[in-house]
Scaffold this active site. Structure first.
Site: not given
Lengths: 355, 378, 134
Positions: A86, A118, A241
């Site tokens: 990103e 992400c 994550h």
């Protein structure tokens, strides 16, 4: 049980790149008048900062070279390059082609930049599994790389960092870890976004948690476990994550994982949230140490929002590949501490007027 | 064989009020007046960085027109820092071939047009843009690493190397055309701001503007200052990285060998050489075998190349270091200075009784080298 | 400033990205970047060889007199690097200049070489940094 095409694919090589520079949390807190409680609550110590001549493409290339070294594949056999980021250096112009060229995979290869906050690289893994198991490509290279942006002074600045992970996905035969199954969970959830032309993202603070991060990861992981008939104790390692040092521990607990299962894959406290590299650098670190036969859960998350959960089983090939490239810990330990002013200069937080 | 019958020099300085053409005009007018020449067959303009600092292509024809020489034959010569001597070589070839009997050579460049950072960037283009200058070598990056290499290989300390700029400043004091006419101590060189460590600002040339002109003729009918016996040159490696022996300037060794072979020249009395940086001057002295390898800095410190020393007097003008280095003009300054020395007319530090001289001009660290052997007349 | 044309950046991409050197089939010596003829013997009978990515620092300079656009990473370290079969000059990064020593092992890293103004191309290539990993 449903057909599991994932089992035909595996990870042949893994590699990471973490830039050398680190800014300690105290530096950011002091600069913006945060109490130390702020970053302590995030479970953070310091974060990695890309140098002034680094970007997501350069870091992605370094990680790719490490993955290729471990895989021992001929770059000409790589039929797809997926670059998840990103923080694209160019708004329009792919980074995947630059990396494909630099590793020597061009011209007969697919190459795409993917965007899903992400989680773009994670979706690249899923696409690669499909390409490999269908026989369309022999190997695919998937890269997650970001020089994560945060508005200076925003609490996001404590965590947004720089780093990259890359994987060579190929047939399960001869791979270091075989995919056992996967599950994806996606909704339209506006927890974090950056509009075209805006330099920094905005986020919903607490809203990035329950309805976004937690709901989606839990959805994906439960979906995977249901599909495979597995429970948390069946996994040796789980990596989620890691937007900060706390969320992954909490989501693990909510899902029924123990802290010992999460410890190895948790890298954000040392290097920050590398966005597309976040869970994947954690996965790479697990592969650096895992033993044959062990089972790994990996669940990246991307705002917007979505999560993928993958189950991997480590094979005995993992050990011979390990030493072919630097370990995640080598990169974590190789650091130069910088003050806020240098960080601000490196990440172009200081406006310089150029000709 | 050609004769220098006139020279014209503009003092090297920040001539904010003068354009490239104006500087060329002033030097040319002085040269033509001193030679009392009536008309020239050719004008050869040596200019390098003016392309970037006061952009103009086909510069020679515009300079010729602007000084009222419409109809004259004109050529621009661009060989980086060695442009000036390359232009002299071109002029000599024209005269030797019979295509010209009288040639005006004028070298001109300006370094004061832009802020220093931009000048550094432009000067880096003197190096190979596909290798060394692909990177941000700034001013002196390559010279700096050669200096460190020299210090390590020969175990020479930084202070010993600082005697070169000190000597150059001493020499320049009496030169009315020099930009830096003040003495410095070797210690002061080490204290100066670093430019490309280990070299400091006082190891580099000042960013000045200048123009120098020569009238060259095949027949010595009037007052001749000196004779240019021959000019030789050679090209070298694109990058110091390609050389197995980067502390020797290969192109210079070849060019000088050719010059010696063609002229049978022996030792000379005066030398003007290309000390763009301290280390460049030192490496030139050693490549010419004026000292053993690794000994030049010490020899400079001992006064070997000073007036009254055992060696030839080197850079009585103050050299690039102190006279200044207006890139494309420098070689023309050097030939003019040696001609004046050989005629006994140099207005600065004189080398009494000098009968022979050598001019050395190189680009970068020796992408090309030019050498000229000059003699007194009469 | 518009210094980097698309064509120029494109033409040179392979050797800039991958440390591809020229190698002379006549005298056997390698040179970087690849030239049209061997710089040592002049032969045009050349092939290519990928250079090792780890070498040693022969010498270096710490450059303060840099162009404005490189001020963000000044002082810039310029190194003379021995890669065994060839030497090259390149920027040395990720190090405090005071920590650098002649003889240090250095490794190739892929970096931005130049960013052409606000709207031009990003030029990538190889720099080196001290080896500290592994």
């Amino acid at each position: 049980m449903a057909l599991m095409p994932e089992r035909g694919a595996g990870i042949h090589g893994w590699g990471v790149y973490i830039p050398r520079f680190r800014i300690p949390m105290q530096e950011i807190a002091r600069e913006w008048g945060w109490p130390d409680h702020q970053w302590r609550a995030l479970g953070m110590m310091e974060k990695a900062v890309a140098g002034p001549d680094e970007d997501s493409t350069t870091m992605g290339l370094e990680a790719s070279l490490n993955a290729i070294r471990r895989a021992g594949v001929n770059p000409k056999d790589i039929g797809a390059v997926f670059f998840g980021t990103e923080s694209k250096p160019y708004a329009v112009k792919p980074s995947a082609t630059i990396i494909a060229e630099a590793i020597g995979a061009t011209p007969l290869t697919m190459a795409s930049d993917l965007e899903f906050a992400c989680r773009a690289a994670s979706e690249g893994i899923k696409a690669s599994i499909g390409l490999v198991t269908s026989g369309m490509v022999k190997y695919a290279l998937v890269i997650g790389s970001d020089t994560a942006q945060a508005n200076p002074g925003d609490v996001l600045e404590f965590t947004a960092s720089s780093g990259a992970a890359a994987f060579i996905i190929g047939s399960s035969k001869g791979s270091a870890a075989v995919f056992e199954g996967s599950s994806t969970y996606v909704t339209d959830t506006p927890d974090f976004w950056r509009r075209e032309g805006s330099p920094y993202p905005r986020h919903g603070e607490g809203f990035t948690g329950e309805p976004a991060y937690f709901a989606h990861i839990i959805g994906a992981v439960r979906g995977l476990m249901d599909k495979l008939g597995l429970k948390p104790s069946d996994f040796n390692y789980a990596v989620f994550h890691q937007p900060n040092g706390r969320f992954p521990l909490k989501v693990g607990e909510m899902l029924g994982f123990k802290p010992e299962q999460l410890k190895l894959g948790l890298v954000t406290p040392m290097i920050g949230n590398t966005y597309n590299g976040s869970a994947l650098i954690g996965l790479a670190r697990i592969l650096d140490y895992a033993k044959p036969g062990e089972r790994i859960l990996v669940a990246p998350f991307g705002s917007g929002a979505g999560s993928d959960a993958y189950s991997l089983i480590v094979t005995d090939v993992v050990e011979e590949k390990r030493g072919r490239a630097p370990l995640v810990d080598d990169y974590i330990n190789d650091k130069i501490s910088i003050p806020y002013s240098v960080y601000a200069k490196f990440r172009e937080l200081i406006r310089v007027v150029r000709e | 064989m050609v004769y220098v019958t006139g020279v014209g020099l503009v003092n090297v300085d920040r001539h904010y009020d003068k354009s490239t053409r104006r500087l060329a005009f002033e030097a040319s007018t002085a040269a033509l007046e001193s030679s009392m020449a009536e008309g020239v067959d050719f004008i050869i303009v040596a200019s390098s960085i003016s392309y970037l600092h006061e952009p103009q292509l086909d510069l020679a024809s515009y300079i010729a027109s602007s000084m009222g020489l419409r109809g004259v034959r004109s050529i621009t010569v661009e060989c980086g820092e060695a442009s000036g001597l390359a232009a002299v070589m071109t002029a000599k070839a024209l005269i030797d071939s019979g295509q010209a009997s009288r040639v005006l050579v004028v070298g001109v460049d300006k370094l004061s047009e832009y802020p220093s950072w931009r000048v550094y960037k432009n000067l880096s283009l003197l190096y190979d843009t596909e290798s060394d200058a692909f990177y941000s070598i700034g001013l002196g990056g390559i010279a700096g690493l050669l200096m460190r290499l020299y210090m390590n290989v020969y175990n020479v300390d930084r202070l010993t190397l600082a005697y070169w700029p000190a000597l150059m400043h001493q020499n320049a004091k009496a030169n009315p055309y020099a930009m830096l006419r003040f003495a410095i101590t070797p210690e002061k060189v080490l204290e100066a701001q670093p430019v490309a460590e280990p070299l400091t600002l006082l190891d580099t040339f000042p960013l000045g503007d200048g123009a120098a002109a020569l009238v060259l003729e095949g027949k010595a009918s009037r007052g001749v200052l000196a004779e240019i016996v021959d000019v030789e040159s050679a090209t070298g490696y694109q990058s110091i990285a390609l050389s197995d022996d980067p502390l020797k300037i290969e192109s210079l060794e070849v060019a000088y060998g050719r010059l010696v072979e063609r002229t049978g020249m022996g030792s000379v009395d005066v030398v003007e050489l290309h000390d763009s940086f301290t280390i460049t001057g030192i490496l030139i002295l050693e490549t010419l075998r004026f000292t053993e390898r690794g000994k030049a800095a010490e020899a400079v410190a001992q006064g070997v190349f000073s007036v009254g020393g055992e060696g030839p007097v080197v850079n009585p003008s103050g050299g690039l270091k102190a006279r200044g280095h207006p890139i494309g003009a420098t070689g023309v300054y050097q030939v003019a200075e040696v001609a004046l020395q050989l005629a006994g007319e140099f207005p600065g530090l004189k080398v009494d009784g000098a009968r022979s001289g050598l001019v050395v001009s190189i680009n970068a660290m020796g992408s090309s080298s030019y050498v000229a052997y000059m003699r007194a007349v009469g | 400033m518009g210094e980097w044309s698309s064509a120029r950046v494109w033409r040179s991409r392979v050797y800039r990205y991958r440390l591809i050197a020229g190698r002379c089939r006549s005298c056997g010596r390698a040179h970087y970047p690849p030239a049209n003829a061997c710089p040592y013997c002049g032969s045009r009978d050349l092939d290519e060889v990928e250079l090792p990515r780890v070498g040693r620092l022969i010498s270096y300079s710490v450059v303060y007199a840099t162009p404005f656009e490189d001020r963000d990473r000044s002082p810039v370290v310029i190194g003379l690097i021995d890669l065994g079969i060839a030497r090259l000059v390149a920027e040395v990064v990720d190090v405090k200049p005071g920590d650098l020593r002649v003889g240090d092992r250095v490794e190739a890293v892929f970096r931005r070489i130049a960013v052409d103004g606000n709207t031009g191309l990003i030029v990538y290539g190889i720099k080196f940094r001290p080896v500290r990993v592994g």
